[in-house]
Design an enzyme around this catalytic site. Structure first.
Site, PDB file in Angstrom:
ATOM      1  N   LYS A 127       0.896  -1.159   0.000  1.00 14.61           N
ATOM      2  CA  LYS A 127       0.000   0.000   0.000  1.00 14.61           C
ATOM      3  C   LYS A 127       0.934   1.209   0.000  1.00 14.61           C
ATOM      4  O   LYS A 127       2.095   1.087   0.341  1.00 14.61           O
ATOM      5  CB  LYS A 127      -0.870  -0.004   1.262  1.00 14.61           C
ATOM      6  CG  LYS A 127      -1.851  -1.169   1.322  1.00 14.61           C
ATOM      7  CD  LYS A 127      -2.763  -0.994   2.510  1.00 14.61           C
ATOM      8  CE  LYS A 127      -3.622  -2.213   2.756  1.00 14.61           C
ATOM      9  NZ  LYS A 127      -4.407  -2.062   3.995  1.00 14.61           N
ATOM     10  N   HIS A 130       1.645   7.357   2.259  1.00 13.80           N
ATOM     11  CA  HIS A 130       1.006   8.621   1.887  1.00 13.80           C
ATOM     12  C   HIS A 130       1.212   9.682   2.960  1.00 13.80           C
ATOM     13  O   HIS A 130       1.839   9.418   3.992  1.00 13.80           O
ATOM     14  CB  HIS A 130      -0.467   8.404   1.579  1.00 13.80           C
ATOM     15  CG  HIS A 130      -1.215   7.699   2.676  1.00 13.80           C
ATOM     16  ND1 HIS A 130      -1.361   8.240   3.930  1.00 13.80           N
ATOM     17  CD2 HIS A 130      -1.840   6.496   2.699  1.00 13.80           C
ATOM     18  CE1 HIS A 130      -2.060   7.409   4.673  1.00 13.80           C
ATOM     19  NE2 HIS A 130      -2.348   6.340   3.957  1.00 13.80           N
ATOM     20  N   HIS A 133       0.817   8.749   6.591  1.00  9.82           N
ATOM     21  CA  HIS A 133       1.947   8.108   7.270  1.00  9.82           C
ATOM     22  C   HIS A 133       3.040   9.109   7.607  1.00  9.82           C
ATOM     23  O   HIS A 133       3.820   8.905   8.529  1.00  9.82           O
ATOM     24  CB  HIS A 133       2.528   6.993   6.402  1.00  9.82           C
ATOM     25  CG  HIS A 133       1.673   5.776   6.375  1.00  9.82           C
ATOM     26  ND1 HIS A 133       1.082   5.312   5.234  1.00  9.82           N
ATOM     27  CD2 HIS A 133       1.283   4.940   7.367  1.00  9.82           C
ATOM     28  CE1 HIS A 133       0.375   4.229   5.525  1.00  9.82           C
ATOM     29  NE2 HIS A 133       0.476   3.992   6.803  1.00  9.82           N
TER      30      HIS A 133
HETATM   31  N1  ARG Z   1       0.329  -0.238   9.724  1.00  4.63           N
HETATM   32  C1  ARG Z   1      -0.686   0.464  10.459  1.00  4.63           C
HETATM   33  C2  ARG Z   1      -1.424   1.432   9.516  1.00  4.63           C
HETATM   34  O1  ARG Z   1      -0.876   1.889   8.545  1.00  4.63           O
HETATM   35  C3  ARG Z   1      -0.121   1.253  11.623  1.00  4.63           C
HETATM   36  C4  ARG Z   1       0.586   0.440  12.683  1.00  4.63           C
HETATM   37  C5  ARG Z   1       0.723   1.178  13.969  1.00  4.63           C
HETATM   38  N2  ARG Z   1       1.403   0.436  14.989  1.00  4.63           N
HETATM   39  C6  ARG Z   1       0.869  -0.558  15.680  1.00  4.63           C
HETATM   40  N3  ARG Z   1       1.624  -1.190  16.547  1.00  4.63           N
HETATM   41  N4  ARG Z   1      -0.373  -0.943  15.520  1.00  4.63           N
HETATM   42  O2  ARG Z   1      -2.551   1.760   9.796  1.00  4.63           O
END
Ligand code: ARG
Length: 569
Positions: A127, A130, A133
């Site tokens: 993905k 963006h 992030h």
């Molecule tokens: N990969 C997830 C997202 O883009 C965020 C992860 C955040 N960290 C965690 N330990 N859940 O939504």
């Protein structure tokens, strides 16, 4: 705590035995107007226990108090005990301190021996990375630097979304319509294209969804073909991500993504079962949270596959066992509030007291021209586009205004990227921000480039001053800096450590962006009104010393925000 606040608190404490230093210091205020002094202690709260009017108490304290040396006077006004700095002494002490401590100015040892895990950035493989992030990355990075400045040992973790059903989708799409060369060339974009294509096709042909689920189950069961595709997608993506991180100047101590916990979830599921926390519903396994007003936390689907929450629970336990953190911070947008509340509750129900040390720090969403940024339909502003756009824009400005600048490219990167980071950090964390090319690239007003430019201006003054003048600046006389405009600059330097501490306490870097803007503005007023190089020698020395202190403080402030401070612009 700020050294002078500490002195005020100690002086007050000697006369207010019913309150301890800590309490007193939280009560100390910075008055809004100059005639009310520089620090003030309100006496309202004492009226009950001391059985006197707050005014009388304030009067009494200011009659008896031994005023710390750095203050010129201490007197009451109404119910307040007001402290006024001795401007000459403050100028000498503050400037001396900044010039001696340099980049460690404003640091402290409060966090010594304490570990802070920071979970930030965490984009999802296949993905796009963006602007949403970006917020996680830059806020996490700033907090990392701020906590470190205060003596904490930080561990930066990139909890990459490198596991989950989206891989099943991408594998299906790749096998049907993929092109290996395209993936090697532009992994993030090509994998996104496949992901988008999958959703388009699945609308016409829903059986693709089943196929995707199957492929993910194969991954979870260790199927070689599935895993080798997954590994390849991840490796290519991480390579490209690292280019973005390098541009942003962001580093991680660990790239332990969700897949890292694959072999660690089983004992956790067993532990959950042993603690009688699991219930089943239609073949799926979950923790019932109805008693806490939340939907159940799903940890295993009916086909045996695990979920985002299962990996988060496992990761938290792993981090506690491995690092014994004092706090573990998580940066995601607020749409994940429930997810974190649910699994934090699960950790509590498992009997771990340290559930209180898990902190979700939600931030606002980024919208683009009024619309939410979405992945599925592919409407995204890719971060790389934003950063490169900013850099190009700065290149043009440099060509126009300062074509002879050395290191043009480096400066354009520092300023362009700095503009984007500062723009993001200057928003209160929880506020939604509307991303627009206009604001991100604005070089006037309260922006990163404005602060960087102010810093470069200070550097330029110092370059022009002779060596001799600079060395004399170390023996400057504070009486030349007691006018209101100079004093305002010194006061901003004096409050720098408080704003770092405040930013840390609230996990809110925008407090620090505000402070560096204020300092830059105060300095520009000073620079506008007070000649430096052409002043009389003694005055010049004092002013040069102030310029040097501002330069040092601005560069430290920017660096705590993860922004470079070029010496020339
Ligand atoms: N990969 C997830 C997202 O883009 C965020 C992860 C955040 N960290 C965690 N330990 N859940 O939504």
């Amino acid at each position: 705590m700020n050294q002078y606040k500490k002195m005020v608190a100690a002086a007050i404490a000697a006369h207010v035995p019913e309150l301890d230093m800590r309490e007193i210091s939280t009560m100390i205020e910075t008055p809004p107007e100059a005639h009310m002094g520089d620090y003030a202690f309100p006496c309202f709260r004492l009226a009950k226990t001391m059985r006197k009017s707050p005014q009388l108490i304030a009067e009494d304290i200011s009659n008896k108090i031994i005023c710390p040396d750095i203050f010129e006077k201490c007197m009451n006004e109404g119910a307040y005990v007001n402290f006024f700095f001795n401007r000459k002494k403050l100028a000498e002490e503050m400037i001396g301190q900044v010039l001696a401590e340099k980049e460690s100015f404003g640091s402290s040892k409060e966090g010594n021996g304490k570990i802070i895990c920071i979970d930030y950035s965490a984009p999802n493989i296949a993905k796009p990375f963006h602007v949403g992030h970006l917020r996680s990355t830059v806020i996490g990075n700033a907090l990392y630097k701020i906590y470190s400045h205060l003596g904490y040992t930080c561990i930066g973790i990139n909890h990459l979304g490198d596991w989950g059903t989206q891989f099943g989708k991408v594998i299906v799409a790749y096998r049907n319509w993929g092109d290996a060369k395209a993936i090697e060339k532009e992994p993030i974009q090509s994998l996104l294209d496949l992901y988008v294509k999958f959703h388009e096709e699945a609308e016409k042909n829903p059986s693709l969804e089943d196929e995707a689920r199957e492929w993910f189950t194969r991954m979870e069961k260790g199927d070689e073909e599935a895993l080798s595709l997954w590994k390849w997608f991840s490796t290519e993506t991480i390579k490209e991500l690292e280019k973005i991180y390098a541009l942003l100047g962001v580093k991680f101590d660990y790239y332990t993504g969700e897949s890292f916990y694959n072999d660690k979830m089983e004992p956790v599921l067993r532990d959950l079962a042993d603690k009688n926390l699991l219930t089943e519903s239609q073949g799926a396994t979950m923790i019932d949270l109805e008693a806490f007003g939340m939907p159940p936390c799903l940890v295993q689907k009916s086909d045996g596959s695990t979920l985002y929450a299962t990996r988060d629970i496992t990761a938290a336990i792993y981090r506690k066992n491995t690092y014994d953190f004092f706090k573990c911070l998580y940066l995601t947008d607020y749409s994940q509030k429930l997810h974190f509340a649910q699994w934090f509750k699960v950790i509590e129900l498992m009997g771990y007291e340290w559930h209180l040390d898990l902190l979700h720090l939600p931030f606002g969403r980024v919208t683009h021209e009024g619309r939410r940024i979405q992945t599925r339909k592919g409407t995204v502003v890719l971060l790389e586009e934003v950063l490169n756009g900013a850099i190009d824009r700065v290149k043009e400005i440099i060509e126009e205004k300062n074509p002879n600048l050395e290191n043009k490219l480096e400066t354009a990167v520092a300023v362009g990227v700095g503009a984007v980071i500062f723009n993001d950090l200057s928003n209160n964390r929880i506020k939604d921000i509307s991303f627009s090319w206009e604001t991100a690239f604005s070089f006037e007003g309260e922006t990163g480039p404005y602060v960087q430019y102010t810093h470069a201006r200070a550097c330029s003054v110092l370059r022009k001053a002779s060596e001799a003048a600079i060395s004399q600046a170390n023996h400057m006389e504070g009486q030349y800096l007691t006018d209101d405009i100079s004093y305002e600059v010194i006061r901003k330097i004096e409050q720098f450590s408080d704003s770092i501490a405040d930013a840390k306490n609230k996990n809110e870097p925008s407090i620090l962006t505000r402070h560096v803007i204020d300092l830059a503005q105060a300095f520009n007023r000073f620079y506008h009104d007070h000649p430096v190089l052409n002043a009389e020698p003694e005055q010049r020395n004092a002013r040069l010393a102030l310029v040097a202190a501002v330069k040092e403080t601005l560069s430290t402030g920017l660096s705590l925000l993860g922004i470079q401070a070029p010496e020339k612009m």
